[in-house]
Design an enzyme around this catalytic site. Structure first.
Site, mmCIF file in Angstrom:
data_model
loop_
_atom_site.group_PDB
_atom_site.id
_atom_site.type_symbol
_atom_site.label_atom_id
_atom_site.label_comp_id
_atom_site.label_asym_id
_atom_site.label_seq_id
_atom_site.Cartn_x
_atom_site.Cartn_y
_atom_site.Cartn_z
ATOM 1 N N HIS A 260 0.812 -1.212 0.000
ATOM 2 C CA HIS A 260 0.000 0.000 0.000
ATOM 3 C C HIS A 260 0.848 1.265 0.000
ATOM 4 O O HIS A 260 0.430 2.295 -0.535
ATOM 5 C CB HIS A 260 -0.945 -0.004 1.201
ATOM 6 N N HIS A 395 -5.612 -5.914 -10.317
ATOM 7 C CA HIS A 395 -4.265 -5.412 -10.031
ATOM 8 C C HIS A 395 -3.266 -5.809 -11.123
ATOM 9 O O HIS A 395 -2.513 -4.962 -11.622
ATOM 10 C CB HIS A 395 -3.770 -5.949 -8.681
#
Length: 422
Positions: A260, A395
């Site tokens: 992240h 992703h």
């Protein structure tokens, strides 16, 4: 800016400008799209197993449905056969069985809708907004209605003007606001906001994205050397032991997630580019914070236990907690390295980009069963501790697309503008 303990070798050729590399990205992206086509079920999209098969009782998942709709809408913009009908299928599901017709917003899944259970999650609704915006750009029937519904819910239910963030979750009737503030849902809300601003033409969405970034990154992560804490109470006090007993939770694990850090890094660069494109002005700290997020994330996440790859979580001393390598962490590191390379031109980011793709090619791309392996352990062996099967297209597929696009506008709008060049 040199990464700590990292030397940059003499690089020959620019992969981002290389026709061979761009063709390779295109092939990999189309393989991912083809694999995930099997995820369509009557009420949306469901999770696939490691061989790309549906279980006998597979039911639609709303997050997956929104992500698939986003991806196939953009693929349709590129003229790839079979993708527009899948995007239309997703829009139909999001307007129909997965939507809460009684209270507005979206159920977590087909099962939750049937049982009238679950909660209204900001994380999920951010993806519905993203899906709607991409489908509108692709000209999918009724996508404009989905966009209208999604923006209304995001603006009136989840956005908190006083806090400058998106609130986490509610009961089905919008009561019972969760006593939790999370970075993950807000991170994906920033991505959604950038797309919504481009598609609706309303710059308020960029202002909201900037406020989220100011609080969670510039203020909170800035206190911690640009390590991103994720779990807070409603007063924005850190919850350091949150989910300490659930270190492999798939959305809210204990500690911090280096993947992240790098994901925020490229979002800051995209926000900066969007603001510059809009008015010619953007805060100087967006670039500085993006660079530091990437440096911190790669330093504590990449090979921190002596084995290559970006691991899942670290503790408050930036020491590894869960050593497994989720595929999405590698994908977001790729996008961040490409974005920083594009923004700064510094060779260290090109080297990272190559190193990460070399790792993914060697360890993550599954040439036997298709798609990417969703998770490996520290010995590079297949694992399912966090993510069983191969549910996620979003992703990995975006990692094949983002290096070929400008930092702004957002992906669907950029692809529509450059469709002939793909």
């Amino acid at each position: 800016m040199a990464e700590h303990g990292r030397e940059t070798t003499l690089l020959r050729g620019d992969w981002l400008r290389s026709r061979a590399h761009r063709d390779w990205l295109d092939v990999q992206g189309q393989r991912l799209l083809d694999f995930s086509k099997q995820a369509a079920v009557p009420q949306g999209f469901a999770a696939l197993d490691g061989h790309g098969r549906l279980s006998e009782d597979a039911g639609a998942d709303t997050i997956l449905t929104a992500r698939m709709t986003h991806c196939y809408a953009i693929a349709a913009l590129r003229g790839l056969p079979g993708c527009a009908p899948l995007a239309a299928h997703g829009v139909h599901a999001l307007l129909g069985p997965l939507r809460d017709a009684d209270h507005g917003g979206w159920h977590e899944s087909q099962q939750a809708a049937e049982q009238k259970g679950g909660r209204k999650q900001a994380y999920l609704h951010a993806f519905v907004g993203l899906a709607a915006s991409s489908a509108v750009v692709a000209g999918i029937e009724q996508a404009d209605l989905l966009l209208e519904l999604a923006t209304e819910v995001l603006a009136t239910r989840f956005w908190d003007q006083d806090e400058g963030v998106f609130l986490e979750s509610f009961a089905l009737d919008w009561s019972d606001l969760e006593a939790y503030r999370g970075a993950n849902a807000n991170m994906h809300s920033v991505e959604s906001c950038l797309a919504l601003a481009d598609v609706t033409g309303d710059p308020v969405w960029r202002r909201r994205a900037l406020r989220v970034v100011e609080r969670i990154i510039h203020t909170e992560a800035g206190k911690r050397g640009h390590a991103v804490a994720e779990h807070f109470d409603p007063a924005w006090q850190l919850l350091p032991d949150y989910h300490k007993d659930r270190p492999t939770d798939d959305l809210r694990p204990y500690g911090m997630t280096p993947g992240h850090f790098v994901e925020w890094s490229h979002l800051l660069l995209k926000l900066e580019a969007a603001l510059l494109r809009e008015s010619g002005e953007a805060p100087d700290w967006l670039l500085d914070d993006a660079r530091q997020l990437f440096e911190t994330g790669m330093r504590c996440g990449w090979g921190a236990d002596g084995s290559p790859g970006m691991l899942y979580t670290v503790d408050w001393d930036l020491e590894p907690v869960v050593h497994n390598r989720p595929h999405w962490c590698q994908a977001e590191a790729l996008v961040a390295a490409a974005s920083l390379w594009q923004r700064t031109g510094q060779p260290v980011y090109q080297q990272w980009y190559r190193d990460i793709w070399n790792y993914v090619d060697r360890h993550m791309i599954d040439r036997e069963h298709g798609s990417w392996k969703q998770e490996l352990d520290a010995d590079q062996q297949l694992s399912a501790d966090i993510y069983p099967g191969k549910a996620d297209l979003y992703h990995a597929w975006q990692a094949t697309m983002a290096p070929r696009l400008p930092l702004a506008p957002s992906m669907a709008t950029a692809v529509a503008a450059q469709a002939e060049s793909f």
